[in-house]
Scaffold this motif. Structure first.
Motif, PDB file in Angstrom:
ATOM      1  N   GLN A   1      33.358  27.216  38.268  1.00  0.00           N
ATOM      2  CA  GLN A   1      33.185  28.294  37.288  1.00  0.00           C
ATOM      3  C   GLN A   1      31.730  28.421  36.876  1.00  0.00           C
ATOM      4  O   GLN A   1      31.165  29.524  36.824  1.00  0.00           O
ATOM      5  CB  GLN A   1      34.060  28.023  36.056  1.00  0.00           C
ATOM      6  CG  GLN A   1      33.919  29.089  34.970  1.00  0.00           C
ATOM      7  CD  GLN A   1      34.528  28.656  33.649  1.00  0.00           C
ATOM      8  OE1 GLN A   1      34.530  27.466  33.315  1.00  0.00           O
ATOM      9  NE2 GLN A   1      35.062  29.601  32.904  1.00  0.00           N
TER      10      GLN A   1
ATOM     11  N   HIS B   1      43.417  36.546  38.520  1.00  0.00           N
ATOM     12  CA  HIS B   1      44.487  35.553  38.591  1.00  0.00           C
ATOM     13  C   HIS B   1      45.383  35.630  37.350  1.00  0.00           C
ATOM     14  O   HIS B   1      44.903  35.630  36.220  1.00  0.00           O
ATOM     15  CB  HIS B   1      43.890  34.151  38.702  1.00  0.00           C
ATOM     16  CG  HIS B   1      44.906  33.062  38.829  1.00  0.00           C
ATOM     17  ND1 HIS B   1      45.282  32.552  40.042  1.00  0.00           N
ATOM     18  CD2 HIS B   1      45.632  32.402  37.894  1.00  0.00           C
ATOM     19  CE1 HIS B   1      46.202  31.617  39.857  1.00  0.00           C
ATOM     20  NE2 HIS B   1      46.421  31.506  38.554  1.00  0.00           N
TER      21      HIS B   1
ATOM     22  N   ASP C   1      37.960  38.198  39.154  1.00  0.00           N
ATOM     23  CA  ASP C   1      39.032  37.234  38.881  1.00  0.00           C
ATOM     24  C   ASP C   1      40.190  37.940  38.190  1.00  0.00           C
ATOM     25  O   ASP C   1      40.098  38.312  37.020  1.00  0.00           O
ATOM     26  CB  ASP C   1      38.494  36.101  38.008  1.00  0.00           C
ATOM     27  CG  ASP C   1      39.479  34.937  37.898  1.00  0.00           C
ATOM     28  OD1 ASP C   1      40.662  35.126  38.228  1.00  0.00           O
ATOM     29  OD2 ASP C   1      39.057  33.843  37.477  1.00  0.00           O
TER      30      ASP C   1
ATOM     31  N   THR D   1      31.914  38.364  41.621  1.00  0.00           N
ATOM     32  CA  THR D   1      33.185  37.675  41.339  1.00  0.00           C
ATOM     33  C   THR D   1      34.142  38.618  40.637  1.00  0.00           C
ATOM     34  O   THR D   1      33.792  39.236  39.627  1.00  0.00           O
ATOM     35  CB  THR D   1      32.952  36.437  40.451  1.00  0.00           C
ATOM     36  OG1 THR D   1      32.143  35.494  41.145  1.00  0.00           O
ATOM     37  CG2 THR D   1      34.270  35.772  40.096  1.00  0.00           C
TER      38      THR D   1
ATOM     39  N   CYS E   1      35.994  38.865  34.869  1.00  0.00           N
ATOM     40  CA  CYS E   1      37.152  37.970  34.824  1.00  0.00           C
ATOM     41  C   CYS E   1      38.205  38.541  33.894  1.00  0.00           C
ATOM     42  O   CYS E   1      37.969  38.700  32.690  1.00  0.00           O
ATOM     43  CB  CYS E   1      36.734  36.573  34.366  1.00  0.00           C
ATOM     44  SG  CYS E   1      38.126  35.432  34.276  1.00  0.00           S
TER      45      CYS E   1
ATOM     46  N   PHE F   1      39.823  36.359  43.147  1.00  0.00           N
ATOM     47  CA  PHE F   1      41.004  35.606  42.718  1.00  0.00           C
ATOM     48  C   PHE F   1      42.062  36.618  42.281  1.00  0.00           C
ATOM     49  O   PHE F   1      41.819  37.412  41.362  1.00  0.00           O
ATOM     50  CB  PHE F   1      40.670  34.677  41.550  1.00  0.00           C
ATOM     51  CG  PHE F   1      39.585  33.680  41.865  1.00  0.00           C
ATOM     52  CD1 PHE F   1      39.896  32.454  42.433  1.00  0.00           C
ATOM     53  CD2 PHE F   1      38.255  33.966  41.605  1.00  0.00           C
ATOM     54  CE1 PHE F   1      38.899  31.540  42.727  1.00  0.00           C
ATOM     55  CE2 PHE F   1      37.254  33.058  41.895  1.00  0.00           C
ATOM     56  CZ  PHE F   1      37.569  31.842  42.460  1.00  0.00           C
TER      57      PHE F   1
ATOM     58  N   ARG G   1      41.398  37.118  34.065  1.00  0.00           N
ATOM     59  CA  ARG G   1      42.426  36.091  34.303  1.00  0.00           C
ATOM     60  C   ARG G   1      43.396  36.021  33.126  1.00  0.00           C
ATOM     61  O   ARG G   1      42.992  35.985  31.964  1.00  0.00           O
ATOM     62  CB  ARG G   1      41.737  34.741  34.521  1.00  0.00           C
ATOM     63  CG  ARG G   1      42.657  33.573  34.783  1.00  0.00           C
ATOM     64  CD  ARG G   1      41.859  32.320  35.116  1.00  0.00           C
ATOM     65  NE  ARG G   1      41.311  32.393  36.458  1.00  0.00           N
ATOM     66  CZ  ARG G   1      41.691  31.614  37.464  1.00  0.00           C
ATOM     67  NH1 ARG G   1      42.649  30.720  37.284  1.00  0.00           N
ATOM     68  NH2 ARG G   1      41.139  31.733  38.655  1.00  0.00           N
TER      69      ARG G   1
END
Length: 917
Positions: A453, A638, A636, A634, A613, A659, A615
Motif C-alpha cells: 500500500q 475490492h 482499487d 492504481t 481507492c 483490484f 475499497r
C-alpha cells in the motif's frame, strides 16, 4: 524541508521538458511552435534555478532552522515551488502523454481548441512570473538571510554540536543511571573479553535516544585497562578523516610527548603510517561513537589494523548498513526498554530524593500513562522524568503535563536534546527519503504500514524516480528498506519468505515528524477532536477517527493533492463532489470503507489523479468519465458493488494495479466464494498492468490476457477447463509473474497448467487437479518450482498422497490443503520441506492419520489442523515439531480435545482449540 518541494517540482519539469511537445506540432499548427518553445525555455530556466536552490539548501547550515528570517524566506520558496508544480501538471495535461516513460508526447485534440490555447497562454504567463519570483527570492536571500549568522563565527553545525554535547553527558553517566541494560552489557563484556586473538569489530545499532553511547561508555570505563592502549572518538556527521585521526593520536600518544609534539606537523599519510606502526604492536580498544556511513569506517580501517593480539573496535550507529560491517555475529541491536524497566528509570529521575524512588499511589496511574508515551526511549524517559522532578507532585499538575506532553516535546527548551538527536536523523536523510518518511507520519499513532500500500501511494505522490531497469515499485521498496536500515521506521513483520511486510513509526519520532509536516505545509492530520473549520495550506490531508461528515469544516481545498480517509466510520461523505470540483490537482483519493454509493461524473476532471481507492464502499457503477483519468496508476474497487468496468477502461494505459474482487462466501468453503471483474473490452490495452486481482475469465478477456506481459500478480475466477491451454500460453509471456491464483468455475472443471514459470513465488489453485499433475506439470518440479514459497491447494479432489511429489519443492515456506485430499493418510518423511514455516490442513474428513517423521519440516513454526473429523488420534511424531510458536486445532470433538490435553508431547505448547458445534 523546502528542498523536498523543490525536488518534486524539478522532477515534474524534467518530465515536461522530455515531452519535446514543440517537436510534435503539426505543420498546420506551426505558428504555436514558437510559443511552446518559449514556454519550454522558461521551464528550463526555472528548473536550473530550483536545482541550484535545492543543492544549496541541502548543504545549508542547520543553525538556520531556528531562524525566523530564514524560515520566512523558505516559506516563500515553498509557495513558488508549489505553484510551479501546479503549472507543470496543467501543461502535461494539455500536451498529453503518449508513453508512461514520459519520453514521447502527442498534442491532445483539446489543445486545438481556443480555450486550451488560452490555458497555454496563462501557463506561459505564470511561468514567467515564477521566473521573476525566483530571481527576487535569490536577491532577497543575498541581502537579508546572511545577517542571521552575524555574531556567530563558528562553522560547526548547531544541531550536531548539541548532539555531541549530549554524547559527552551520556559518557559521564554513573552505573546507577543505567536501567535495563544488564543483558546487553553482559554480551558486550563477553565479546571484549573473548579468547579470540583476531581483531573484532562490534556494532551497537539502534535509533537515536536508545542509549548506545551510554552503554558503550559504561563498558569502556571498565574494560579499557585490560588493553595496552585505548581511545574514544566521536565521529558524527561532520566527519573529517584528518580530524578523527588526530583525535585518535592525541589519546594514543598522550604518554609519549615526543611523538605527540610531531603529529600536528604531519600530513595525513605520515600520520596514518605512524599510527598504523604503533597499533600493530598493541592490543587496543577503540570506540567510534556515532558512525553514519560505511565510508567512514573504511577510511579508518586502514589504520586500525588486524594484529592478532585480541584488539577490539566498538562502533555505535543508527545505520543498518554501517552495522553490517561488524564481525559476524557481533551486532548488538538495542530495543526500547520494556514497560517495567521504563517505569524504574522514570521513577529514578522523577523522585531522585526518595531512597526507593517510589511513586506516590495517587500519581501511579498518570505516571504509567506518561511512561507509556515515552515508548521505551531512555533519553525521553530521563528528560521527562527530570522535568517532573521539579514540578509539583499533584494529580492536577501531572495530568496537565500528561495532556500536553506532545506539545512539550516539540516546544519546551528542556527537550532540545530529544529534538536534536531525532532531527539529526531526519536532516541527514537524502531528499528523496525525506518526503517518504514524512508521509508515513501522517498515518495514526501505532498504525501498521503495509509495504504494498505504501509503495503504491509513494509512486502516486511522485516521490519515486526510476533507476535503470528497475520498476518504480522495486525502487520504492529500496527506499523503504533504507528507512528501516536508518532506524527511521521499525520493521514489525516479514512475510513467509523473509520479505518486508509491515512496519510502524516510533511514536516520539512521529510526533516530531508531524510537527515538521504542519510547519512546512507537507500535510495535515484531521480528527474529530480537532473541531471547527479546517484551516490548511497543506497539500495532503489524512483523516482518521472522524465520525461525522466534514463538509462544513473546510475553508479552502484548492491546494489539496491527497485525501486519505483511514477508518471509514463517517455516516456520510458529501465532500466528494466538492473535491472533484475544487481540487483539480488531486493525485490521491483513498476512500476505503466510506458509505459512498455514487461517484460524481466530475471525477473525470481530476486529470492528475493517480490513485483511486473505493475499497469496501457501496459504489455500484463507475461513471463513464473515469476513462479520462489518463494518469491513473492504481484503481482499487475490492469489496465494492461494482461488477463490470466501463467500456472505456482500456484508455487508462498507465494503469499498474487493478483490484476488483467481491467476496460471496467469507468462509471460502464453496467453489464460487468470490467473483472477479468483467472487462468487456480493452483489456489488451492495459499493457502496464502489474497487479490484476481479480478477472472473471470470459472468452474476450482470456483472448487478450497474453498482452499483459508486465503482470506480477494475477488472480482469475470462473476458469473453465477449456480455458487452461490459452491461459497457460499467456502465463508463459508473463516473465515477471510472482503470484498466481486460479479458481475454477465448477468442482468438475479440471485445472491443467503445464507451464514453466521461473519467477513464481506464490501459487493458489482452487479446483480439481488431474491425477499425476504434480509429476507432469513443470510448476511442481524441482527446477520449475525452485522459487515457489507458498502453495495453497483447495478442492483438488486428490486421491493419492501428494506429499512425495511436492517434497521436491524444498523452498516452500507455507503449505495449505483445503478439501484438497480425499485419502486417509498423510506422511511427512525425514528431510522433507526443510524451510516450511506454516502448515495448514483443513476440511479433509477422510484423513484419519497424520504421521510426522523425525527431521521433517525442521523449520515449522505454526501448525493448523481444522475440521479433520476422521482424525481420532494425536498425530504420531508431533513431538518432533516442538516447540512450535503456535499450534491450532479447530472444529474438533470433545473426545479429541481430551486426547490432546492428555498428550505430554504438546503440553506447554502455545496451543489453541475450538470445538465443533
Amino acid at each position: 524541508m523546502a528542498e523536498i518541494v523543490i525536488l518534486l517540482a524539478i522532477k515534474k519539469i524534467g518530465i515536461a521538458l522530455a515531452s519535446r511537445a514543440a517537436d510534435h506540432v503539426s505543420v498546420h499548427f506551426a505558428k504555436y511552435k514558437t510559443q511552446l518553445l518559449e514556454l519550454q525555455g522558461s521551464m528550463g530556466r526555472v528548473a536550473r534555478e530550483l536545482r541550484i536552490m535545492h543543492d544549496v539548501l541541502c548543504h545549508m547550515d542547520i543553525r538556520n532552522c531556528n531562524s525566523q528570517v530564514y524560515d520566512g524566506w523558505l516559506e516563500e520558496v515553498r509557495k513558488v515551488a508549489h505553484v510551479m508544480e501546479d503549472m507543470v501538471d496543467e501543461y502535461l495535461y494539455l500536451v498529453g502523454q503518449k508513453h508512461d516513460t514520459g519520453s514521447c508526447f502527442y498534442l491532445k485534440k483539446g489543445f486545438r481548441k481556443q480555450s486550451s490555447l488560452l490555458s497555454m497562454n496563462q501557463i506561459a504567463v505564470k511561468v514567467k512570473e515564477i521566473e521573476k519570483d525566483l530571481t527576487h527570492l535569490s536577491e532577497t536571500k543575498t541581502r537579508w538571510v546572511p545577517m542571521i549568522n552575524n555574531g556567530d563565527s563558528g562553522s560547526t553545525n548547531y544541531i550536531v554540536k548539541r548532539s555531541q554535547d549530549l554524547a559527552k553527558i551520556s559518557r559521564s553517566l554513573d552505573e546507577e543511571d543505567l536501567v535495563g541494560v544488564d543483558k546487553n552489557r553482559e554480551k558486550l563484556e563477553q565479546w571484549l573479553a573473548g579468547d579470540d586473538f583476531g581483531h573484532s569489530v562490534i556494532a551497537l545499532l539502534g535509533m537515536g535516544g536508545l542509549g548506545k553511547t551510554a552503554l558503550a561508555a559504561n563498558v569502556y570505563k571498565k574494560a579499557r585497562e585490560k588493553f595496552q592502549c585505548h581511545a574514544w572518538i566521536s565521529v558524527s556527521q561532520t566527519y573529517s578523516r584528518e580530524d578523527v585521526l588526530k583525535n585518535i593520536s592525541k589519546e594514543l600518544f598522550k604518554d609519549n610527548v615526543s611523538v605527540l609534539s610531531k603529529t600536528p606537523a604531519m600530513d595525513i599519510t605520515c600520520l596514518e603510517e605512524t599510527m598504523k606502526s604503533f597499533l600493530e604492536q598493541q592490543k587496543y580498544l577503540i570506540i567510534l561513537d556515532d558512525v553514519w556511513t560505511p565510508e567512514t569506517f573504511d577510511d579508518l580501517s586502514r589504520v586500525l589494523t588486524n594484529n592478532d593480539k585480541g584488539s577490539r573496535i566498538i562502533m555505535t550507529t543508527r545505520e543498518g548498513h554501517v552495522a553490517a560491517l561488524a564481525s559476524p555475529g557481533h551486532i548488538l541491536t538495542l530495543a526500547p526498554l520494556p514497560e517495567d524497566k521504563a517505569c524504574d528509570l522514570f521513577c529514578k529521575k522523577a523522585f531522585p530524593r526518595d531512597t526507593d524512588h517510589e511513586c506516590p499511589v495517587e500519581l501511579k496511574p498518570l505516571s504509567e500513562q506518561i511512561v507509556n508515551k515515552c515508548k521505551g526511549l531512555p533519553l525521553v524517559i530521563v528528560l521527562v522524568g527530570s522535568l517532573l522532578c521539579v514540578r509539583e507532585k499533584t494529580v492536577e499538575e501531572w495530568r496537565r503535563i500528561n495532556d500536553q506532553l506532545s506539545w512539550e516535546l516539540n516546544n519546551n527548551s528542556r527537550f532540545d536534546h530529544i529534538r536534536n538527536v531525532l532531527h539529526l536523523s531526519f536532516i541527514y536523510l537524502p531528499t528523496h527519503l525525506k518526503s517518504c518518511f514524512l508521509y508515513c507520519s501522517l498515518f495514526p499513532e501505532d498504525y501498521l504500514l503495509k509495504r504494498k500500500q505504501l509503495v503504491r501511494l509513494w509512486i502516486a505522490e511522485g516521490f519515486i524516480e526510476g533507476r535503470g531497469d528497475s520498476t518504480l515499485e522495486e525502487v520504492a521498496e529500496g527506499y523503504l528498506k533504507e528507512l528501516i536500515d536508518r532506524n527511521m521506521l521499525q520493521l514489525v513483520e516479514r512475510n513467509n519468505f523473509g520479505r518486508m511486510k509491515r512496519f510502524r513509526m516510533h511514536d516520539i519520532l512521529r510526533e516530531l515528524a508531524v510537527d515538521l509536516c504542519q510547519k512546512n505545509c507537507f500535510g495535515v492530520i484531521y480528527e474529530d477532536k480537532c473541531g471547527g473549520s479546517l484551516q490548511m495550506d497543506g497539500r495532503r490531508l489524512v483523516m482518521h477517527r472522524v465520525k461525522k461528515d466534514i463538509h462544513q469544516s473546510f475553508s479552502s481545498m484548492h491546494h489539496l493533492r491527497t485525501v486519505i480517509i483511514l477508518d471509514g466510520c463517517m455516516p456520510s461523505f458529501t465532500l466528494l463532489p466538492l473535491l472533484c470540483k475544487k481540487s483539480r490537482y488531486m493525485a490521491v483519493l483513498e476512500l476505503s470503507g466510506l458509505p459512498i454509493e455514487k461517484l460524481p461524473d466530475a471525477i473525470g476532471d481530476l486529470f492528475n489523479l493517480r490513485h483511486l481507492c473505493l475499497r469496501d464502499t457501496k459504489v455500484k457503477v463507475l461513471p463513464k468519465s473515469v476513462e479520462k483519468l489518463s494518469n491513473l496508476l492504481t484503481l482499487d474497487l475490492h469489496g465494492s458493488d461494482i461488477h463490470e468496468l466501463p467500456s472505456g477502461i482500456g484508455k487508462l494505459k498507465k494503469l499498474r494495479h487493478l483490484f476488483a474482487e467481491k467476496t460471496i462466501d467469507p468462509d471460502w468453503r464453496e467453489i464460487q466464494c468470490c467473483s472477479g471483474m468483467c472487462i468487456p473490452k480493452g483489456l489488451g490495452n492495459l499493457t502496464n498492468l502489474q497487479t490484476l486481482q481479480a478477472l472473471e475469465a470470459q472468452d474476450e478477456s482470456v483472448r487478450h490476457l497474453w498482452e499483459l506481459t508486465q503482470v506480477r500478480s494475477l488472480r482469475l475466477w470462473n476458469v473453465k477447463g477449456n480455458y487452461c491451454g490459452r491461459i497457460g500460453e499467456s502465463l508463459v509471456r508473463m516473465r515477471y509473474l510472482s503470484c498466481l491464483d486460479v479458481n475454477a468455475s465448477a468442482e468438475n472443471e479440471v485445472l491443467l497448467l503445464n507451464v514453466y514459470l521461473p519467477s513464481l513465488q506464490k501459487l493458489y489453485l482452487r479446483g480439481r487437479l488431474a491425477e499425476g499433475a504434480f509429476d507432469e506439470s513443470p510448476l511442481f518440479q524441482a527446477v520449475g518450482g525452485q522459487n515457489l514459497h507458498v502453495l495453497n491447494l483447495s478442492l483438488s479432489q486428490l486421491r493419492e498422497d501428494p506429499l512425495p511429489s511436492l517434497s521436491r519443492l524444498s523452498n516452500l515456506t507455507r503449505l495449505q490443503f483445503t478439501r484438497a485430499y480425499n485419502g486417509e493418510q498423510l506422511t511427512f518423511r525425514t528431510g522433507w520441506f526443510p524451510k516450511l514455516k506454516i502448515l495448514v490442513l483443513r476440511d479433509m474428513p477422510n484423513l484419519n492419520r497424520l504421521e510426522i517423521h523425525k527431521g521433517a519440516m525442521a523449520s515449522l513454526e505454526r501448525l493448523v489442523l481444522a475440521n479433520l473429523s476422521g482424525m481420532m488420534e494425536v498425530p504420531p511424531g508431533i513431538e518432533f515439531l516442538m516447540p512450535l510458536q503456535r499450534l491450532v486445532f479447530q472444529e474438533i470433538t470433545n473426545d479429541f480435545l481430551t486426547l490432546l490435553r492428555e498428550c505430554s508431547a504438546i503440553q506447554g505448547a502455545h496451543a489453541v482449540y475450538s470445538l465443533r458445534y
